[in-house]
Motif scaffolding. Structure first.
Motif, short mmCIF file in Angstrom:
data_model
loop_
_atom_site.label_atom_id
_atom_site.label_comp_id
_atom_site.label_asym_id
_atom_site.label_seq_id
_atom_site.Cartn_x
_atom_site.Cartn_y
_atom_site.Cartn_z
N VAL A 22 -49.91 -52.44 -30.87
CA VAL A 22 -49.88 -53.80 -31.41
C VAL A 22 -48.47 -54.35 -31.35
O VAL A 22 -48.24 -55.47 -30.88
CB VAL A 22 -50.43 -53.84 -32.86
N SER A 23 -47.51 -53.56 -31.79
CA SER A 23 -46.11 -54.00 -31.79
C SER A 23 -45.60 -54.28 -30.38
O SER A 23 -44.94 -55.30 -30.13
CB SER A 23 -45.23 -52.93 -32.46
N LEU A 24 -45.88 -53.38 -29.44
CA LEU A 24 -45.44 -53.58 -28.06
C LEU A 24 -46.08 -54.83 -27.46
O LEU A 24 -45.41 -55.60 -26.75
CB LEU A 24 -45.75 -52.36 -27.21
N THR A 25 -47.35 -55.04 -27.75
CA THR A 25 -48.04 -56.21 -27.22
C THR A 25 -47.48 -57.49 -27.83
O THR A 25 -47.12 -58.43 -27.10
CB THR A 25 -49.55 -56.13 -27.51
N ASP A 26 -47.40 -57.53 -29.15
CA ASP A 26 -46.97 -58.75 -29.83
C ASP A 26 -45.48 -59.03 -29.66
O ASP A 26 -45.10 -60.17 -29.38
CB ASP A 26 -47.30 -58.66 -31.32
N ASP A 27 -44.66 -58.01 -29.83
CA ASP A 27 -43.21 -58.22 -29.84
C ASP A 27 -42.59 -58.20 -28.45
O ASP A 27 -41.74 -59.05 -28.14
CB ASP A 27 -42.54 -57.16 -30.72
N VAL A 28 -42.98 -57.25 -27.62
CA VAL A 28 -42.35 -57.13 -26.31
C VAL A 28 -43.07 -57.99 -25.27
O VAL A 28 -42.47 -58.86 -24.65
CB VAL A 28 -42.30 -55.65 -25.84
N LEU A 29 -44.37 -57.75 -25.08
CA LEU A 29 -45.09 -58.47 -24.03
C LEU A 29 -45.15 -59.97 -24.31
O LEU A 29 -44.68 -60.77 -23.51
CB LEU A 29 -46.50 -57.89 -23.85
N PHE A 30 -45.73 -60.34 -25.46
CA PHE A 30 -45.88 -61.78 -25.74
C PHE A 30 -44.66 -62.38 -26.43
O PHE A 30 -44.41 -63.58 -26.29
CB PHE A 30 -47.15 -62.04 -26.54
N GLY A 31 -43.91 -61.58 -27.14
CA GLY A 31 -42.72 -62.10 -27.82
C GLY A 31 -41.51 -62.21 -26.93
O GLY A 31 -40.61 -63.01 -27.18
N ASP A 32 -41.46 -61.43 -25.86
CA ASP A 32 -40.30 -61.44 -24.97
C ASP A 32 -40.69 -61.82 -23.54
O ASP A 32 -40.29 -62.86 -23.02
CB ASP A 32 -39.61 -60.07 -24.98
N VAL A 33 -41.51 -61.00 -22.89
CA VAL A 33 -41.83 -61.21 -21.47
C VAL A 33 -42.48 -62.57 -21.24
O VAL A 33 -42.07 -63.32 -20.36
CB VAL A 33 -42.71 -60.06 -20.93
N TRP A 34 -43.49 -62.91 -22.03
CA TRP A 34 -44.19 -64.18 -21.83
C TRP A 34 -43.32 -65.38 -22.20
O TRP A 34 -43.61 -66.51 -21.80
CB TRP A 34 -45.49 -64.22 -22.64
N GLU A 35 -42.25 -65.16 -22.94
CA GLU A 35 -41.37 -66.26 -23.36
C GLU A 35 -40.18 -66.48 -22.43
O GLU A 35 -39.39 -67.40 -22.65
CB GLU A 35 -40.88 -66.02 -24.79
N ARG A 36 -40.03 -65.68 -21.40
CA ARG A 36 -38.91 -65.83 -20.48
C ARG A 36 -39.01 -67.18 -19.76
O ARG A 36 -40.10 -67.73 -19.58
CB ARG A 36 -38.89 -64.69 -19.47
N GLU A 37 -37.88 -67.72 -19.36
CA GLU A 37 -37.83 -69.05 -18.77
C GLU A 37 -38.20 -69.11 -17.29
O GLU A 37 -38.45 -70.19 -16.78
CB GLU A 37 -36.43 -69.65 -18.96
N GLY A 38 -38.26 -68.01 -16.61
CA GLY A 38 -38.46 -68.01 -15.17
C GLY A 38 -39.79 -68.55 -14.68
O GLY A 38 -39.88 -69.06 -13.57
N LEU A 39 -40.83 -68.44 -15.48
CA LEU A 39 -42.16 -68.96 -15.14
C LEU A 39 -42.73 -69.70 -16.35
O LEU A 39 -42.48 -69.30 -17.49
CB LEU A 39 -43.13 -67.84 -14.77
N SER A 40 -43.52 -70.70 -16.08
CA SER A 40 -44.21 -71.41 -17.17
C SER A 40 -45.34 -70.53 -17.70
O SER A 40 -45.82 -69.63 -16.99
CB SER A 40 -44.77 -72.73 -16.65
N PRO A 41 -45.80 -70.79 -18.92
CA PRO A 41 -46.96 -70.04 -19.42
C PRO A 41 -48.18 -70.19 -18.49
O PRO A 41 -48.93 -69.23 -18.28
CB PRO A 41 -47.23 -70.66 -20.79
N ARG A 42 -48.37 -71.36 -17.91
CA ARG A 42 -49.48 -71.60 -16.97
C ARG A 42 -49.37 -70.66 -15.78
O ARG A 42 -50.34 -70.01 -15.39
CB ARG A 42 -49.46 -73.05 -16.51
N ASP A 43 -48.17 -70.58 -15.19
CA ASP A 43 -47.97 -69.71 -14.03
C ASP A 43 -48.09 -68.24 -14.40
O ASP A 43 -48.62 -67.44 -13.63
CB ASP A 43 -46.62 -69.99 -13.37
N ARG A 44 -47.62 -67.88 -15.58
CA ARG A 44 -47.76 -66.49 -16.03
C ARG A 44 -49.24 -66.14 -16.20
O ARG A 44 -49.68 -65.04 -15.86
CB ARG A 44 -47.00 -66.24 -17.33
#
Length: 109
Positions: A22-44
């Protein structure tokens, strides 16, 4: 990914059973990786949906297709991506993915 009064989907599914997942999913995957500026949420979302199909992880589409819609993907874009992948990832994977997409779109208001 969560607000003060709500739990993430992962927390609802696994809660105390697998708190590290849960922590890795919420904090790392969606809290960090999905929030990076390189791609929009749509493109991700498009990249994630196509990656899941290519890897044969069709069950995960039940969550990621609605999330992709929330992130701006259209029904047409999702169906076209699945059709395109039929030739690169395999016909059975595309057919299975299209069945999930159809069920999701048929149940939308």
């Amino acid at each position: 990914m969560t607000t003060e009064n709500t739990q993430s989907d992962m927390a609802k599914m696994f809660g105390d059973f697998a708190p590290k997942l849960v922590s890795l999913t919420d904090d790392v995957l969606f809290g960090d990786v999905w929030e990076r500026e390189g791609l929009s949420p749509r493109d991700r979302s498009l990249a994630t949906i196509t990656g899941l199909i290519a890897a044969g992880n069709i069950d995960q589409l039940n969550w990621h297709i609605p999330y992709g819609i929330q992130n701006g993907l259209t029904e047409t874009e999702i169906k076209e991506a699945i059709i395109h992948l039929a030739f690169y990832a395999g016909w059975p994977k595309a057919v299975s993915a299209m069945a999930v997409a159809k069920r999701i779109f048929d149940n939308q208001p």
